[in-house]
Design a protein around this motif. Structure first.
Motif, PDB file in Angstrom:
ATOM      1  N   ALA A  74       0.863  -1.176   0.000  1.00  0.00           N
ATOM      2  CA  ALA A  74       0.000   0.000   0.000  1.00  0.00           C
ATOM      3  C   ALA A  74       0.904   1.231   0.000  1.00  0.00           C
ATOM      4  N   LYS A  75       0.599   2.190  -0.868  1.00  0.00           N
ATOM      5  CA  LYS A  75       1.448   3.367  -1.038  1.00  0.00           C
ATOM      6  C   LYS A  75       0.604   4.624  -0.836  1.00  0.00           C
ATOM      7  N   TYR A  76       1.071   5.499   0.039  1.00  0.00           N
ATOM      8  CA  TYR A  76       0.382   6.757   0.305  1.00  0.00           C
ATOM      9  C   TYR A  76       1.268   7.911  -0.147  1.00  0.00           C
ATOM     10  N   SER A  77       0.803   8.639  -1.153  1.00  0.00           N
ATOM     11  CA  SER A  77       1.562   9.782  -1.679  1.00  0.00           C
ATOM     12  C   SER A  77       0.977  11.081  -1.140  1.00  0.00           C
ATOM     13  N   PHE A  78       1.855  12.020  -0.822  1.00  0.00           N
ATOM     14  CA  PHE A  78       1.385  13.333  -0.410  1.00  0.00           C
ATOM     15  C   PHE A  78       2.092  14.406  -1.232  1.00  0.00           C
ATOM     16  N   LEU A  79       1.575  15.635  -1.185  1.00  0.00           N
ATOM     17  CA  LEU A  79       2.023  16.727  -2.058  1.00  0.00           C
ATOM     18  C   LEU A  79       1.909  16.298  -3.523  1.00  0.00           C
ATOM     19  N   PRO A  86       6.714  13.012  -2.431  1.00  0.00           N
ATOM     20  CA  PRO A  86       7.119  12.049  -1.403  1.00  0.00           C
ATOM     21  C   PRO A  86       6.000  11.044  -1.126  1.00  0.00           C
ATOM     22  N   TYR A  87       6.381   9.877  -0.635  1.00  0.00           N
ATOM     23  CA  TYR A  87       5.383   8.844  -0.344  1.00  0.00           C
ATOM     24  C   TYR A  87       5.863   7.938   0.777  1.00  0.00           C
ATOM     25  N   LEU A  88       4.909   7.264   1.384  1.00  0.00           N
ATOM     26  CA  LEU A  88       5.144   6.213   2.373  1.00  0.00           C
ATOM     27  C   LEU A  88       4.564   4.926   1.825  1.00  0.00           C
ATOM     28  N   LYS A  89       5.214   3.815   2.099  1.00  0.00           N
ATOM     29  CA  LYS A  89       4.665   2.532   1.656  1.00  0.00           C
ATOM     30  C   LYS A  89       4.899   1.465   2.707  1.00  0.00           C
ATOM     31  N   ALA A  90       4.012   0.493   2.739  1.00  0.00           N
ATOM     32  CA  ALA A  90       4.128  -0.626   3.670  1.00  0.00           C
ATOM     33  C   ALA A  90       3.523  -1.853   3.013  1.00  0.00           C
ATOM     34  N   TYR A 127       7.978 -15.431   5.740  1.00  0.00           N
ATOM     35  CA  TYR A 127       7.173 -14.226   5.646  1.00  0.00           C
ATOM     36  C   TYR A 127       8.087 -13.023   5.510  1.00  0.00           C
ATOM     37  N   ASN A 128       7.554 -11.977   4.888  1.00  0.00           N
ATOM     38  CA  ASN A 128       8.334 -10.778   4.658  1.00  0.00           C
ATOM     39  C   ASN A 128       7.493  -9.548   4.976  1.00  0.00           C
ATOM     40  N   PHE A 129       8.080  -8.603   5.721  1.00  0.00           N
ATOM     41  CA  PHE A 129       7.443  -7.324   6.019  1.00  0.00           C
ATOM     42  C   PHE A 129       8.336  -6.221   5.468  1.00  0.00           C
ATOM     43  N   VAL A 130       7.731  -5.177   4.918  1.00  0.00           N
ATOM     44  CA  VAL A 130       8.517  -4.103   4.322  1.00  0.00           C
ATOM     45  C   VAL A 130       7.836  -2.765   4.567  1.00  0.00           C
ATOM     46  N   GLY A 131       8.643  -1.741   4.781  1.00  0.00           N
ATOM     47  CA  GLY A 131       8.158  -0.371   4.900  1.00  0.00           C
ATOM     48  C   GLY A 131       9.171   0.558   4.263  1.00  0.00           C
ATOM     49  N   GLY A 132       8.698   1.652   3.679  1.00  0.00           N
ATOM     50  CA  GLY A 132       9.632   2.535   2.993  1.00  0.00           C
ATOM     51  C   GLY A 132       9.170   3.977   2.953  1.00  0.00           C
ATOM     52  N   LEU A 133      10.131   4.859   2.719  1.00  0.00           N
ATOM     53  CA  LEU A 133       9.893   6.286   2.539  1.00  0.00           C
ATOM     54  C   LEU A 133      10.657   6.700   1.298  1.00  0.00           C
ATOM     55  N   GLY A 134       9.951   7.355   0.358  1.00  0.00           N
ATOM     56  CA  GLY A 134      10.619   7.698  -0.885  1.00  0.00           C
ATOM     57  C   GLY A 134      10.060   8.933  -1.538  1.00  0.00           C
ATOM     58  N   CYS A 135      10.645   9.277  -2.689  1.00  0.00           N
ATOM     59  CA  CYS A 135      10.210  10.399  -3.515  1.00  0.00           C
ATOM     60  C   CYS A 135      10.146   9.921  -4.954  1.00  0.00           C
ATOM     61  N   ALA A 136       9.135  10.431  -5.676  1.00  0.00           N
ATOM     62  CA  ALA A 136       8.958  10.030  -7.066  1.00  0.00           C
ATOM     63  C   ALA A 136       8.762  11.260  -7.943  1.00  0.00           C
ATOM     64  N   THR A 137       9.377  11.223  -9.116  1.00  0.00           N
ATOM     65  CA  THR A 137       9.079  12.193 -10.163  1.00  0.00           C
ATOM     66  C   THR A 137       8.142  11.488 -11.142  1.00  0.00           C
ATOM     67  N   LYS A 138       8.004  12.043 -12.333  1.00  0.00           N
ATOM     68  CA  LYS A 138       7.114  11.408 -13.302  1.00  0.00           C
ATOM     69  C   LYS A 138       7.646  10.046 -13.745  1.00  0.00           C
TER      70      LYS A 138
END
Length: 176
Positions: A74-79, A86-90, A127-138
């Motif tokens: 699941a990815k949550y983008s802001f701005l 920037p975005y958060l994902k888990a 089992y695998n758990f993942v979380g991340g913080l990132g930035c995306a352009t086009k």
């Protein structure tokens, strides 16, 4: 009788992780997206050493493994209206053991060293758990992510083990 002295070391790896991710965009929400990814990763090297002072014996185990991870994210983008978003994902998923190299060493001093290679009966799924913080352009995105894999063994030599790692991910997006 002496007490056993133990040490456990996990060495991370700088081997590149290769993968493929597919994102599913919700039509009514531009900020929350879902996706799936398939990753190949090298888990690094796990070492466990035990020294018994009373018998002057040393026991060591070394395991290096490669995994295939499948995650649902699941990815949550802001701005959203900015050029760099920037975005958060888990996410959570499963992992499959592709290959491993295991070495078991036992040495009693004085005496020869006994080596059993490879160690068999490692579990093949986990089992695998993942979380991340990132930035995306086009087109380009980058993220810092934390992965935790839970795998066990069926032979009881190492027992259940957890491998945690931080990764820097850079990718290319194909947009419609």
């Amino acid at each position: 009788a002496g007490n056993n002295v133990s040490s456990k070391i996990y060495n991370s790896t700088t081997t590149p992780i290769f993968g493929l991710a597919i994102n599913f965009k919700k039509e009514k929400s531009r900020t929350i997206n879902f996706g799936a990814e398939l990753l190949w990763r090298d888990a690094g090297t796990y070492s466990s050493n035990t020294v018994n002072p009373s018998t002057l014996s040393t026991t060591s185990i070394e395991i290096s493994a490669k995994y295939l991870h499948g995650n649902f994210m699941a990815k949550y983008s802001f701005l959203r209206n900015s050029i760099v978003m920037p975005y958060l994902k888990a996410g959570i998923g499963g992992s499959y053991l592709l290959s491993f190299n295991g070495v078991y060493r036992y040495k009693s001093s004085p005496g020869p060293e006994f080596i059993a290679d490879p160690i068999l009966n490692l579990s093949t799924t986990g089992y695998n758990f993942v979380g991340g913080l990132g930035c995306a352009t086009k087109r380009i995105y980058g993220e810092v992510r934390f992965d935790q894999s839970l795998h066990g063994t069926s032979n009881g030599i190492v027992g259940n083990n957890t491998i945690s790692s931080f990764s820097l991910v850079v990718g290319y997006q194909i947009n419609k």
